[in-house]
Motif scaffolding. Sequence first.
Motif, PDB file in Angstrom:
ATOM      1  N   VAL A 192      29.516 -19.537   4.262  1.00 48.13           N
ATOM      2  CA  VAL A 192      29.706 -18.395   5.370  1.00 48.13           C
ATOM      3  C   VAL A 192      31.187 -18.140   5.764  1.00 48.13           C
ATOM      4  O   VAL A 192      31.759 -17.270   5.892  1.00 48.13           O
ATOM      5  N   PHE A 193      31.672 -19.269   6.311  1.00 43.72           N
ATOM      6  CA  PHE A 193      32.996 -19.341   6.928  1.00 43.72           C
ATOM      7  C   PHE A 193      34.108 -19.811   6.107  1.00 43.72           C
ATOM      8  O   PHE A 193      35.234 -19.738   6.365  1.00 43.72           O
ATOM      9  N   GLY A 194      33.660 -20.423   5.046  1.00 42.81           N
ATOM     10  CA  GLY A 194      34.864 -20.848   3.956  1.00 42.81           C
ATOM     11  C   GLY A 194      35.242 -22.251   4.332  1.00 42.81           C
ATOM     12  O   GLY A 194      35.481 -22.714   5.512  1.00 42.81           O
ATOM     13  N   GLU A 195      35.264 -23.344   3.220  1.00 44.70           N
ATOM     14  CA  GLU A 195      35.509 -24.541   3.508  1.00 44.70           C
ATOM     15  C   GLU A 195      36.933 -24.742   4.256  1.00 44.70           C
ATOM     16  O   GLU A 195      36.996 -25.745   5.068  1.00 44.70           O
ATOM     17  N   ARG A 196      37.807 -23.763   4.054  1.00 44.64           N
ATOM     18  CA  ARG A 196      39.397 -23.728   4.676  1.00 44.64           C
ATOM     19  C   ARG A 196      39.027 -23.712   6.143  1.00 44.64           C
ATOM     20  O   ARG A 196      40.180 -24.078   6.777  1.00 44.64           O
ATOM     21  N   ASN A 197      38.036 -23.044   6.696  1.00 44.23           N
ATOM     22  CA  ASN A 197      37.869 -23.167   8.221  1.00 44.23           C
ATOM     23  C   ASN A 197      36.933 -24.045   8.717  1.00 44.23           C
ATOM     24  O   ASN A 197      36.692 -23.831   9.752  1.00 44.23           O
ATOM     25  N   PHE A 198      36.662 -25.071   7.971  1.00 47.39           N
ATOM     26  CA  PHE A 198      35.953 -26.226   8.577  1.00 47.39           C
ATOM     27  C   PHE A 198      36.869 -26.942   9.590  1.00 47.39           C
ATOM     28  O   PHE A 198      38.098 -27.361   9.219  1.00 47.39           O
ATOM     29  N   ILE A 199      36.537 -27.330  10.689  1.00 45.97           N
ATOM     30  CA  ILE A 199      37.474 -27.983  11.733  1.00 45.97           C
ATOM     31  C   ILE A 199      37.014 -29.411  11.892  1.00 45.97           C
ATOM     32  O   ILE A 199      37.890 -30.354  11.711  1.00 45.97           O
ATOM     33  N   SER A 200      35.780 -29.462  12.213  1.00 43.40           N
ATOM     34  CA  SER A 200      35.314 -31.081  12.464  1.00 43.40           C
ATOM     35  C   SER A 200      33.849 -31.246  12.469  1.00 43.40           C
ATOM     36  O   SER A 200      32.894 -30.187  12.546  1.00 43.40           O
ATOM     37  N   ASN A 201      33.253 -32.364  12.111  1.00 42.81           N
ATOM     38  CA  ASN A 201      32.037 -32.738  12.400  1.00 42.81           C
ATOM     39  C   ASN A 201      31.988 -33.725  13.220  1.00 42.81           C
ATOM     40  O   ASN A 201      32.087 -35.014  13.264  1.00 42.81           O
ATOM     41  N   ILE A 202      31.688 -33.141  14.595  1.00 43.90           N
ATOM     42  CA  ILE A 202      31.729 -33.986  15.708  1.00 43.90           C
ATOM     43  C   ILE A 202      30.384 -34.768  15.772  1.00 43.90           C
ATOM     44  O   ILE A 202      29.421 -34.241  15.658  1.00 43.90           O
ATOM     45  N   VAL A 203      30.545 -36.076  16.281  1.00 44.97           N
ATOM     46  CA  VAL A 203      29.241 -37.098  16.462  1.00 44.97           C
ATOM     47  C   VAL A 203      29.110 -36.979  17.835  1.00 44.97           C
ATOM     48  O   VAL A 203      30.086 -37.543  18.829  1.00 44.97           O
ATOM     49  N   TRP A 204      27.832 -36.849  18.303  1.00 40.61           N
ATOM     50  CA  TRP A 204      27.377 -36.809  19.663  1.00 40.61           C
ATOM     51  C   TRP A 204      26.705 -38.084  20.007  1.00 40.61           C
ATOM     52  O   TRP A 204      25.391 -38.118  19.179  1.00 40.61           O
ATOM     53  N   SER A 205      26.633 -38.921  20.444  1.00 35.56           N
ATOM     54  CA  SER A 205      25.687 -40.158  20.999  1.00 35.56           C
ATOM     55  C   SER A 205      24.978 -39.537  22.120  1.00 35.56           C
ATOM     56  O   SER A 205      25.218 -39.523  23.283  1.00 35.56           O
ATOM     57  N   ASN A 206      23.685 -39.166  21.600  1.00 37.61           N
ATOM     58  CA  ASN A 206      22.889 -38.564  22.464  1.00 37.61           C
ATOM     59  C   ASN A 206      21.639 -39.303  23.266  1.00 37.61           C
ATOM     60  O   ASN A 206      20.918 -38.889  24.116  1.00 37.61           O
ATOM     61  N   LYS A 207      21.676 -40.546  23.072  1.00 36.71           N
ATOM     62  CA  LYS A 207      20.916 -41.431  23.932  1.00 36.71           C
ATOM     63  C   LYS A 207      21.602 -42.491  24.687  1.00 36.71           C
ATOM     64  O   LYS A 207      22.368 -43.026  23.992  1.00 36.71           O
ATOM     65  N   GLU A 208      20.776 -43.069  25.966  1.00 36.12           N
ATOM     66  CA  GLU A 208      21.325 -43.823  26.515  1.00 36.12           C
ATOM     67  C   GLU A 208      20.652 -45.265  26.049  1.00 36.12           C
ATOM     68  O   GLU A 208      19.662 -45.223  25.349  1.00 36.12           O
ATOM     69  N   PRO A 361      41.112 -33.880  21.557  1.00 39.46           N
ATOM     70  CA  PRO A 361      39.999 -34.570  21.919  1.00 39.46           C
ATOM     71  C   PRO A 361      39.487 -35.225  20.562  1.00 39.46           C
ATOM     72  O   PRO A 361      39.839 -34.755  19.400  1.00 39.46           O
ATOM     73  N   ILE A 362      39.052 -36.465  20.791  1.00 40.21           N
ATOM     74  CA  ILE A 362      38.407 -37.176  19.750  1.00 40.21           C
ATOM     75  C   ILE A 362      36.967 -36.687  19.022  1.00 40.21           C
ATOM     76  O   ILE A 362      36.238 -36.122  20.106  1.00 40.21           O
ATOM     77  N   ALA A 363      36.669 -36.450  18.108  1.00 38.54           N
ATOM     78  CA  ALA A 363      35.548 -36.123  17.492  1.00 38.54           C
ATOM     79  C   ALA A 363      34.532 -36.993  17.549  1.00 38.54           C
ATOM     80  O   ALA A 363      33.629 -36.870  16.559  1.00 38.54           O
ATOM     81  N   ILE A 364      34.334 -37.524  18.327  1.00 38.49           N
ATOM     82  CA  ILE A 364      33.257 -38.682  18.978  1.00 38.49           C
ATOM     83  C   ILE A 364      32.943 -38.397  20.554  1.00 38.49           C
ATOM     84  O   ILE A 364      33.786 -38.548  21.266  1.00 38.49           O
ATOM     85  N   ILE A 365      31.765 -37.987  20.760  1.00 37.29           N
ATOM     86  CA  ILE A 365      31.407 -37.872  22.070  1.00 37.29           C
ATOM     87  C   ILE A 365      30.377 -39.044  22.296  1.00 37.29           C
ATOM     88  O   ILE A 365      29.214 -38.659  21.896  1.00 37.29           O
ATOM     89  N   ASP A 366      30.820 -39.908  23.243  1.00 37.42           N
ATOM     90  CA  ASP A 366      29.798 -40.896  23.502  1.00 37.42           C
ATOM     91  C   ASP A 366      29.315 -40.855  24.923  1.00 37.42           C
ATOM     92  O   ASP A 366      29.023 -41.885  25.618  1.00 37.42           O
ATOM     93  N   LYS A 367      29.079 -39.725  25.566  1.00 34.19           N
ATOM     94  CA  LYS A 367      28.413 -39.408  26.630  1.00 34.19           C
ATOM     95  C   LYS A 367      27.501 -38.521  26.708  1.00 34.19           C
ATOM     96  O   LYS A 367      27.557 -37.635  25.607  1.00 34.19           O
ATOM     97  N   TYR A 368      26.950 -38.189  27.842  1.00 35.20           N
ATOM     98  CA  TYR A 368      26.267 -36.948  28.277  1.00 35.20           C
ATOM     99  C   TYR A 368      24.812 -37.134  27.261  1.00 35.20           C
ATOM    100  O   TYR A 368      24.589 -36.427  26.280  1.00 35.20           O
ATOM    101  N   SER A 369      23.859 -37.792  27.688  1.00 30.89           N
ATOM    102  CA  SER A 369      22.336 -38.014  27.162  1.00 30.89           C
ATOM    103  C   SER A 369      21.444 -37.154  27.205  1.00 30.89           C
ATOM    104  O   SER A 369      21.594 -36.328  28.112  1.00 30.89           O
ATOM    105  N   ASN A 370      20.539 -36.879  26.640  1.00 29.01           N
ATOM    106  CA  ASN A 370      19.503 -36.248  26.773  1.00 29.01           C
ATOM    107  C   ASN A 370      18.630 -36.700  27.926  1.00 29.01           C
ATOM    108  O   ASN A 370      17.886 -35.542  28.502  1.00 29.01           O
ATOM    109  N   THR A 371      18.860 -37.891  28.426  1.00 35.31           N
ATOM    110  CA  THR A 371      18.126 -38.043  29.562  1.00 35.31           C
ATOM    111  C   THR A 371      18.423 -37.148  30.727  1.00 35.31           C
ATOM    112  O   THR A 371      17.923 -36.861  31.497  1.00 35.31           O
ATOM    113  N   GLN A 372      20.007 -36.887  30.815  1.00 36.88           N
ATOM    114  CA  GLN A 372      20.453 -36.327  31.749  1.00 36.88           C
ATOM    115  C   GLN A 372      19.887 -34.681  31.749  1.00 36.88           C
ATOM    116  O   GLN A 372      19.589 -34.157  33.025  1.00 36.88           O
ATOM    117  N   SER A 373      19.600 -34.075  30.891  1.00 35.14           N
ATOM    118  CA  SER A 373      19.134 -32.683  30.547  1.00 35.14           C
ATOM    119  C   SER A 373      17.778 -32.893  31.052  1.00 35.14           C
ATOM    120  O   SER A 373      17.442 -31.820  31.531  1.00 35.14           O
TER     121      SER A 373
END
Length: 544
Positions: A192-208, A361-373
Amino acid sequence: MDNNDLKLNEFKEEIINEIEKRKNDGILETENAEFLIKLINNADTKDDVLKLSILGTTYKRTGFHFDVRLEKNDGKTINYLKYNSDLSFNCSCGGGVTHKLIIGDNYPALLNLLISYKRKIKVIYIDPPYGKDHLGEFAKTNYDNAITRDNLLSMLYPRLMLAKQLLRDDGVIFCSIDDRNQAYVKCLFDEVFGERNFISNIVWSNKEGGGGSDSKHFRNKHEYILCFAINRKNLEIHAQDVEDIDRYTLSDEYEETRGKYQLIKLDSGSLGWVKSLDYPIKLEGKTFYAGGSYEKWLDRQNGGASIKDWGWRWSQDKLEWGIKNDFIVIKENSKGEWNIYTKQYLNCDSDGNIKPRKLQPIAIIDKYSNTQSNQLIKALGLQFLYSKPVELIKHLLKISTSPDAEEQDIILDFFAGSGTTGHAIMELNREDGGKRQFILVTNNEKTDINPNGIAYDVTSKRLKRVMTGKCYDGTDNFKWLEKNKPYNDELEVTEINQIPTSSQNIFNEIDEKLYNKDFKDNIHDKIDWICSEFEITCKKIEGE
């Protein structure tokens, strides 16, 4: 040519341009593309144009394939926005941002948003229902047959095609997805958006804590957030303040302007060998070689294979500048070895410009867990599963929007669920004084814990409570208020309503003000506008 034909032809032109790009990129065969364009040129409605585009999708480069299932449309009704006065509200204090909530299926909602918001959305965040038990009747994924995700991908594809037309030229879309579906959905976004417009595959650590402690193989405690731009050349991802500020502990005579600094070795063994960056340095009566060995430096210069990675991070010209401006230091370590270091100041970049140091910003987010939400939902006196943390969405918006943007940043979430995106936007606006506006779209799926539907029991109630500090019934006894103040913004709530295409009452039913129009009782202009934007109805009425 009337306005109706003009709007339809503009839509056709955009889709045809996309098909031409696929053809030129070798994704679509020339004959197939030309036949598809011929069919599109003869289509009667935007909906038909979109379906033809979807049927012409192939994934020649990746071998990725799914069987497309089209949206149902009997051609006898049209969908439009109808104001909900019971759920909408104004703020008594005034001056707040007016946000929007649309209740109903997001496919017709996106079609309606195109009428007013084409190329006006800065950021789209979506958290589609990708779990096997959360996709509904139309989009169940069979994890026992992992060859395709036909329902999930078929549901997403037309919505992404519409979303793409809503985004500004500097727009960005974020999509939360799990590791089972990430590869499939990434391919869909590439299409849909084109491979050339891929920016990042961000990893989010979602569990404490440990996360997934009952897993037989790996303990998964992460999800992904795909990031794509409309045009990566136009996208700005904002740098952030340095998080490891405690490392800047050293001082010199420049501290007042440059701030404190840390030392970083000038040579590196991980940059790859470049001959022009592998030169001897004579400083304070000593001679230095990258990697510390004269013999290995000489071997490299003569074409040898000795530690070919070593070199200096700065060119000779940059080094001379650094020496002249006191950015270079030599220092002896505990082993009696002398090394050259550069000073990295907290408030000065490596070119001497005085400004706070920031990093992308680093493409790894190692905070903000589902427990908080989960805790936040409970504090609001609501029940909802799988909501994302407010801080996670705030983080994505901080790096992709600006509080002082010349053009108001509008953020769209068309899988809004409990309304976390809206909550995050208001919190971020409070922090930095921004005027960002959100548009949320959610269905009203009924569950055991929300018998009146998610939109009525959760989304609208959450927004009402955090905006005004009160429930719709006037009560204010929820825990969230103990540590938080309401945001004092306003909410316009509309629902996707249907009307027969043959109805003569269509011109009274559709309220143009909900589409940012006001014809001031000029019925002729309103008729022209409706005939232009709601072409299915117009063609039926014309045939009466």
